[in-house]
Scaffold this motif. Sequence first.
Motif, mmCIF file in Angstrom:
data_model
loop_
_atom_site.group_PDB
_atom_site.id
_atom_site.type_symbol
_atom_site.label_atom_id
_atom_site.label_comp_id
_atom_site.label_asym_id
_atom_site.label_seq_id
_atom_site.Cartn_x
_atom_site.Cartn_y
_atom_site.Cartn_z
ATOM 1 N N ALA A 322 56.812 29.020 1.256
ATOM 2 C CA ALA A 322 55.532 28.786 1.795
ATOM 3 C C ALA A 322 55.171 27.945 2.745
ATOM 4 C CB ALA A 322 54.572 28.432 0.617
ATOM 5 N N VAL A 323 56.275 26.938 2.954
ATOM 6 C CA VAL A 323 56.109 26.181 4.185
ATOM 7 C C VAL A 323 57.646 26.099 4.643
ATOM 8 C CG1 VAL A 323 55.974 23.850 5.240
ATOM 9 C CG2 VAL A 323 54.305 24.603 3.355
ATOM 10 N N ALA A 324 58.050 26.315 5.654
ATOM 11 C CA ALA A 324 59.323 26.549 6.257
ATOM 12 C C ALA A 324 59.858 25.642 7.285
ATOM 13 C CB ALA A 324 59.738 28.049 6.356
ATOM 14 N N GLY A 325 59.922 24.314 7.142
ATOM 15 C CA GLY A 325 60.254 23.458 8.260
ATOM 16 C C GLY A 325 59.123 22.780 9.192
ATOM 17 N N SER A 326 58.053 22.627 8.561
ATOM 18 C CA SER A 326 57.083 22.137 9.372
ATOM 19 C C SER A 326 57.134 20.716 9.866
ATOM 20 C CB SER A 326 55.528 22.340 8.740
ATOM 21 O OG SER A 326 55.627 23.695 8.524
ATOM 22 N N THR A 327 57.085 20.140 10.743
ATOM 23 C CA THR A 327 57.011 18.823 11.569
ATOM 24 C C THR A 327 55.324 18.746 12.354
ATOM 25 O OG1 THR A 327 59.354 18.829 11.709
ATOM 26 C CG2 THR A 327 57.875 17.183 13.164
ATOM 27 N N LEU A 328 54.728 17.714 12.091
ATOM 28 C CA LEU A 328 53.530 17.599 12.716
ATOM 29 C C LEU A 328 53.046 16.146 12.220
ATOM 30 C CD1 LEU A 328 50.657 17.730 10.507
ATOM 31 C CD2 LEU A 328 51.530 19.901 10.387
ATOM 32 N N ASP A 329 52.319 15.640 13.324
ATOM 33 C CA ASP A 329 51.510 14.295 13.247
ATOM 34 C C ASP A 329 49.997 14.308 12.999
ATOM 35 O OD1 ASP A 329 53.912 13.049 13.139
ATOM 36 O OD2 ASP A 329 53.895 12.547 15.366
ATOM 37 N N ILE A 330 49.407 13.610 12.326
ATOM 38 C CA ILE A 330 47.936 13.467 12.362
ATOM 39 C C ILE A 330 47.710 12.126 12.551
ATOM 40 C CG2 ILE A 330 45.929 13.932 10.784
ATOM 41 C CD1 ILE A 330 47.482 15.661 8.945
ATOM 42 N N GLY A 523 54.814 30.397 6.839
ATOM 43 C CA GLY A 523 55.074 29.192 6.623
ATOM 44 C C GLY A 523 55.913 28.158 7.760
ATOM 45 N N ARG A 524 55.615 28.786 9.075
ATOM 46 C CA ARG A 524 56.316 28.067 10.324
ATOM 47 C C ARG A 524 55.172 27.660 11.256
ATOM 48 N NH1 ARG A 524 61.608 27.762 10.365
ATOM 49 N NH2 ARG A 524 62.724 29.457 8.941
#
Length: 557
Positions: A322-330, A523-524
């Motif tokens: 469902a999620v395939a390697g996500s990188t993020l900042d909040i 998912g990406r």
Amino acid sequence: MLIAPTTADSTTADPAPLLSVRDLTVSFSTSRGRHTAVSHASLDLSAHRTLAVVGESGSGKSTLAAAINRLLATNARIDSGSILFDGRDLVTASARDLTRVRGAGIGLVPQDPMSNLDPVHRVGAQIVEALEAHGTSSRESTKRAIELLDMVGIPEPKRRFRQFPHEFSGGMRQRVLIAIGLACRPKLLIADEPTSALDVTVQRKVLDRLDELTAEMGTALFMITHDLALAAERASEVLVMFRGTIVEHGAAAQLLEDPQHEYTRKLLDAAPALAARRGVARGVTPYAAAGETGEAIVTLTDVVKEYSVRDSAFGKPRTFAAVAGSTLDIPRGSTVAIVGESGSGKSSTARLVLGLDAPTRGTVAFDGRDIASLSAAEMTAFRRRVQPVFQNPFASLDSLFTVGATIAEPLVVHGIGTAAERSGRVRALLEEVALPADTADRYPHQLSGGQRQRVAIARALALQPEVLVLDEAVSALDVVVQAQILDLLARLQREHRLTYLFISHDLAVVRQISDYVHVMSRGRIVESGTPDELFESPREEYTRELLGAIPGTRLPA
């Protein structure tokens, strides 16, 4: 003209309309006496034509449609007027005649497919039921049902025929309702908010197919919507309702360019235009717009979330990412949006940030700590700092709890305050979300959709969190209420220095409120940037498809 003007010096363009409503008044019996929901409504609709009825919640749109199909609640009454369908007055029609008309003469596509499809019956059986009710044999009904599934664009219709509603996506369930509504080739199809909670790409596919099918069958379409942009794109004529009264009608383009009634102008002003930049639309300046964002309070690093799924009850399990390697900042104090169509991984990402799911691989960190490493006591403290606001406030509020008990529940769970202190906190929170104090004594079913969403926000604020995860929190609201909720969220963010993760499929809303946007597909994260970067010069084809699917981008900015 589709709509018969109500003034004395007006004329009707269609000499023999399929549907002709005259001076229709509908009222409901309530504990406070009779309430008029539709007042002296008149309209005409001819074959092969599309009429869009627009207005905010409570304007009388759905009551008008229910009256035409004679499906009003038991406490409703038609006080005056006539409803001529194909030359027959449905107001005076017998129950037997109405049974013949419904389905065969007038088809219906209701708003919420999950509520209107029986969860314990297979999809095919529900289409067959509609056909057999009008005399089609069992064998022919099965064949016709499979054809209908194929006709509305359901892949592998023979296999899908035997599946249950929960095995379909939201867009596919909506297509099933369209198949049922068109099963008996009706002359008129009433579609009540047929795509209100669907993402823009699925919405476009569903509406395109609906347009094609009604054109092939010569079916007139009576479409109810709160979305003026969608109405302008899909209908030749638009009728605007306000507090049960038709206040304006006319050609869609003319109504958008030169609205005559103040309420129509209000609807246009409330609609988030794609061109509106962050905080510009209504003079709102969220907290982060002042440049006061800081270090990342939430960080996702190479996050993967996999589920084991089966294609059938006895099928071999397979792994789905469902999620395939996500990188993020909040960043602290900012609004970060995630956009994408259904199944893109948006809500799965939200669940990971809330700590409701653990990642299969990668890390989700809050304030520098990996959530997966928190002890039970630390997790309890974490949940006070991060709170959700869900899409459907009616489903997320306990129908047996008063509003006051609902808002106080988080305080009770965390052992905060005495009963008197909690009561005072509830009153303060209601005031903060612009609801009167006596709302505390009411139940969710006694509130409008916008009021329920305000209650959900008040509950989320009860523990004084730092982060709110808003998962499609305004997608099912009409544009006027949506504008009010967005203004409320912006004010609360400024006053409390809140951080928002805003999950949405509505790119116009996203541009208006967000500082940074991530576009997800399968998912990406396929593209990221500021709203201006993504909306003015999208790099990815998928982002361009999302932008191109938004209805009515010709709305005045």
